[in-house]
Design a protein around this motif. Structure first.
Motif, PDB file in Angstrom:
ATOM      1  N   LEU B  82       1.976  12.455  -1.778  1.00  0.00           N
ATOM      2  CA  LEU B  82       2.666  11.414  -2.542  1.00  0.00           C
ATOM      3  C   LEU B  82       1.986  11.262  -3.900  1.00  0.00           C
ATOM      4  O   LEU B  82       0.755  11.226  -3.984  1.00  0.00           O
ATOM      5  N   GLU B  83       2.797  11.187  -4.926  1.00  0.00           N
ATOM      6  CA  GLU B  83       2.239  10.986  -6.267  1.00  0.00           C
ATOM      7  C   GLU B  83       1.992   9.500  -6.491  1.00  0.00           C
ATOM      8  O   GLU B  83       2.857   8.669  -6.187  1.00  0.00           O
ATOM      9  N   VAL B  84       0.812   9.170  -7.006  1.00  0.00           N
ATOM     10  CA  VAL B  84       0.502   7.773  -7.343  1.00  0.00           C
ATOM     11  C   VAL B  84       0.265   7.653  -8.838  1.00  0.00           C
ATOM     12  O   VAL B  84      -0.022   8.629  -9.530  1.00  0.00           O
ATOM     13  N   GLU B  85       0.377   6.432  -9.314  1.00  0.00           N
ATOM     14  CA  GLU B  85       0.208   6.173 -10.742  1.00  0.00           C
ATOM     15  C   GLU B  85      -1.268   6.258 -11.111  1.00  0.00           C
ATOM     16  O   GLU B  85      -1.636   6.824 -12.133  1.00  0.00           O
ATOM     17  N   ASP B  86      -2.109   5.695 -10.251  1.00  0.00           N
ATOM     18  CA  ASP B  86      -3.538   5.590 -10.556  1.00  0.00           C
ATOM     19  C   ASP B  86      -4.323   5.846  -9.271  1.00  0.00           C
ATOM     20  O   ASP B  86      -4.391   4.996  -8.387  1.00  0.00           O
ATOM     21  N   ILE B  87      -4.928   7.029  -9.183  1.00  0.00           N
ATOM     22  CA  ILE B  87      -5.559   7.441  -7.920  1.00  0.00           C
ATOM     23  C   ILE B  87      -6.834   6.646  -7.624  1.00  0.00           C
ATOM     24  O   ILE B  87      -7.138   6.359  -6.463  1.00  0.00           O
ATOM     25  N   HIS B  88      -7.549   6.262  -8.660  1.00  0.00           N
ATOM     26  CA  HIS B  88      -8.787   5.501  -8.429  1.00  0.00           C
ATOM     27  C   HIS B  88      -8.465   4.099  -7.902  1.00  0.00           C
ATOM     28  O   HIS B  88      -9.123   3.594  -7.000  1.00  0.00           O
ATOM     29  N   LYS B  89      -7.439   3.520  -8.458  1.00  0.00           N
ATOM     30  CA  LYS B  89      -6.960   2.221  -7.994  1.00  0.00           C
ATOM     31  C   LYS B  89      -6.497   2.332  -6.535  1.00  0.00           C
ATOM     32  O   LYS B  89      -6.778   1.461  -5.708  1.00  0.00           O
ATOM     33  N   ALA B  90      -5.792   3.419  -6.239  1.00  0.00           N
ATOM     34  CA  ALA B  90      -5.275   3.629  -4.883  1.00  0.00           C
ATOM     35  C   ALA B  90      -6.425   3.744  -3.877  1.00  0.00           C
ATOM     36  O   ALA B  90      -6.397   3.127  -2.812  1.00  0.00           O
ATOM     37  N   VAL B  91      -7.452   4.527  -4.234  1.00  0.00           N
ATOM     38  CA  VAL B  91      -8.604   4.716  -3.338  1.00  0.00           C
ATOM     39  C   VAL B  91      -9.282   3.368  -3.060  1.00  0.00           C
ATOM     40  O   VAL B  91      -9.592   3.028  -1.915  1.00  0.00           O
ATOM     41  N   LYS B  92      -9.467   2.614  -4.118  1.00  0.00           N
ATOM     42  CA  LYS B  92     -10.124   1.309  -3.998  1.00  0.00           C
ATOM     43  C   LYS B  92      -9.319   0.389  -3.072  1.00  0.00           C
ATOM     44  O   LYS B  92      -9.878  -0.266  -2.183  1.00  0.00           O
ATOM     45  N   GLU B  93      -8.033   0.371  -3.292  1.00  0.00           N
ATOM     46  CA  GLU B  93      -7.147  -0.492  -2.500  1.00  0.00           C
ATOM     47  C   GLU B  93      -7.139  -0.062  -1.023  1.00  0.00           C
ATOM     48  O   GLU B  93      -7.214  -0.902  -0.126  1.00  0.00           O
ATOM     49  N   LEU B  94      -7.050   1.255  -0.802  1.00  0.00           N
ATOM     50  CA  LEU B  94      -7.009   1.752   0.579  1.00  0.00           C
ATOM     51  C   LEU B  94      -8.304   1.413   1.319  1.00  0.00           C
ATOM     52  O   LEU B  94      -8.278   0.996   2.482  1.00  0.00           O
ATOM     53  N   LYS B  95      -9.434   1.609   0.623  1.00  0.00           N
ATOM     54  CA  LYS B  95     -10.718   1.311   1.259  1.00  0.00           C
ATOM     55  C   LYS B  95     -10.848  -0.174   1.587  1.00  0.00           C
ATOM     56  O   LYS B  95     -11.354  -0.542   2.645  1.00  0.00           O
ATOM     57  N   SER B  96     -10.349  -1.001   0.689  1.00  0.00           N
ATOM     58  CA  SER B  96     -10.430  -2.453   0.928  1.00  0.00           C
ATOM     59  C   SER B  96      -9.566  -2.860   2.121  1.00  0.00           C
ATOM     60  O   SER B  96      -9.782  -3.896   2.741  1.00  0.00           O
ATOM     61  N   LYS B  97      -8.573  -2.022   2.440  1.00  0.00           N
ATOM     62  CA  LYS B  97      -7.705  -2.324   3.576  1.00  0.00           C
ATOM     63  C   LYS B  97      -8.144  -1.603   4.856  1.00  0.00           C
ATOM     64  O   LYS B  97      -7.409  -1.571   5.842  1.00  0.00           O
ATOM     65  N   GLY B  98      -9.311  -0.963   4.790  1.00  0.00           N
ATOM     66  CA  GLY B  98      -9.865  -0.319   5.985  1.00  0.00           C
ATOM     67  C   GLY B  98      -9.238   1.021   6.322  1.00  0.00           C
ATOM     68  O   GLY B  98      -9.357   1.511   7.446  1.00  0.00           O
ATOM     69  N   ILE B  99      -8.565   1.637   5.344  1.00  0.00           N
ATOM     70  CA  ILE B  99      -7.944   2.949   5.567  1.00  0.00           C
ATOM     71  C   ILE B  99      -9.001   4.033   5.406  1.00  0.00           C
ATOM     72  O   ILE B  99      -9.771   4.038   4.440  1.00  0.00           O
ATOM     73  N   GLN B 100      -9.018   4.982   6.357  1.00  0.00           N
ATOM     74  CA  GLN B 100     -10.031   6.039   6.346  1.00  0.00           C
ATOM     75  C   GLN B 100      -9.586   7.208   5.461  1.00  0.00           C
ATOM     76  O   GLN B 100      -8.531   7.805   5.692  1.00  0.00           O
ATOM     77  N   LEU B 101     -10.389   7.529   4.453  1.00  0.00           N
ATOM     78  CA  LEU B 101     -10.087   8.675   3.584  1.00  0.00           C
ATOM     79  C   LEU B 101     -10.980   9.843   3.999  1.00  0.00           C
ATOM     80  O   LEU B 101     -12.098   9.634   4.489  1.00  0.00           O
ATOM     81  N   ILE B 102     -10.496  11.071   3.776  1.00  0.00           N
ATOM     82  CA  ILE B 102     -11.316  12.233   4.126  1.00  0.00           C
ATOM     83  C   ILE B 102     -12.452  12.358   3.124  1.00  0.00           C
ATOM     84  O   ILE B 102     -13.579  12.678   3.472  1.00  0.00           O
ATOM     85  N   SER B 103     -12.165  12.069   1.872  1.00  0.00           N
ATOM     86  CA  SER B 103     -13.222  11.967   0.868  1.00  0.00           C
ATOM     87  C   SER B 103     -12.862  10.812  -0.066  1.00  0.00           C
ATOM     88  O   SER B 103     -11.700  10.654  -0.438  1.00  0.00           O
ATOM     89  N   ASP B 104     -13.866  10.014  -0.430  1.00  0.00           N
ATOM     90  CA  ASP B 104     -13.589   8.834  -1.259  1.00  0.00           C
ATOM     91  C   ASP B 104     -13.369   9.187  -2.717  1.00  0.00           C
ATOM     92  O   ASP B 104     -12.766   8.430  -3.463  1.00  0.00           O
ATOM     93  N   LYS B 105     -13.900  10.356  -3.113  1.00  0.00           N
ATOM     94  CA  LYS B 105     -13.855  10.704  -4.537  1.00  0.00           C
ATOM     95  C   LYS B 105     -12.783  11.744  -4.782  1.00  0.00           C
ATOM     96  O   LYS B 105     -12.777  12.797  -4.129  1.00  0.00           O
ATOM     97  N   PRO B 106     -11.864  11.489  -5.711  1.00  0.00           N
ATOM     98  CA  PRO B 106     -10.828  12.482  -5.989  1.00  0.00           C
ATOM     99  C   PRO B 106     -11.420  13.827  -6.413  1.00  0.00           C
ATOM    100  O   PRO B 106     -12.416  13.875  -7.136  1.00  0.00           O
TER     101      PRO B 106
END
Lengths: 138, 138
Positions: B82-106
């Motif tokens: 999925l294309e997002v407008e701002d990937i850093h914002k997305a990562v921050k938001e997902l982490k704050s919601k407890g979503i598990q990312l495979i890597s935190d850094k794009p």
């Protein structure tokens, strides 16, 4: 055959209620609504990104085509749907090229679209749905 | 977080040569070219429908992230991007919601896009990639 784009990706789920919150609450994708597609044996929650939809599919009725998939693989990506300009033309062309379809005759799927499925054997292991949105006058 | 649309679906394949003919010759989707994404351990053939791309992924190098998938399931749908407008914002938001990312850094994926992957555990069994096309000035 003219492919117009990715109409949706479909995700089989064992728990529609639980999984829907990821697409709506977490990702914030616009929820279009729930639909029972009786002849396909599924109930679907549809989310629209405006550039392709996400459809969650749960079992409906006694014989659902996703039951075997869920038993074998669990919840996950089930198929991709490509929009075509003319589904009858597409079916004719695919058959002439020896591509195996699950059914030769288009049926009516979610949102009233005409749909057919290409067998994964003919599409590199991927279940590919084709759909046509506009009705034909033929 | 703003989701702009389905950027691509990715299909893992054991035989890039063989499977590519379905998407190009049979479906007639516009072939954009082949790309080796060394840091992701894949070689990819990209097809563009103009409304979402189809990417075929084959193993590249000694440690490819798709090897286990191919051994377990064979060729088939691997992830959705999925294309997002701002990937850093997305990562921050997902982490704050407890979503598990495979890597935190794009990291940099195919076509030079910034990418991150959401773990299937947090996304109903689906491997979800997020990408941002435009570079940020931050």
């Amino acid at each position: 055959m003219k492919i117009l784009g990715i109409e949706h990706i479909a995700i089989a789920t064992k728990d529609l209620e639980q999984d829907s919150s990821f697409w709506s609450d977490i990702l914030g994708i616009n929820y279009l609504g729930k639909e029972i597609v009786e002849n396909e044996g599924v109930v679907t929650d549809i989310y629209n990104t405006d550039q392709g939809k996400v459809e969650l599919l749960a079992e409906y009725g006694e014989e659902s085509p996703i039951t075997k998939f869920l038993e074998k693989r669990g919840s996950g990506l089930h198929h991709v749907c490509l929009e075509v300009e003319d589904i009858h033309k597409a079916v004719k062309e695919l058959k002439s090229k020896g591509i195996q379809l699950i059914s030769d005759k288009p049926t009516i799927g979610a949102e009233g679209y005409q749909i057919v499925f290409i067998h994964p054997k003919s599409a590199g292991g991927v279940l590919v749905e084709l759909c046509q949105k506009q009705k034909q006058n033929k």
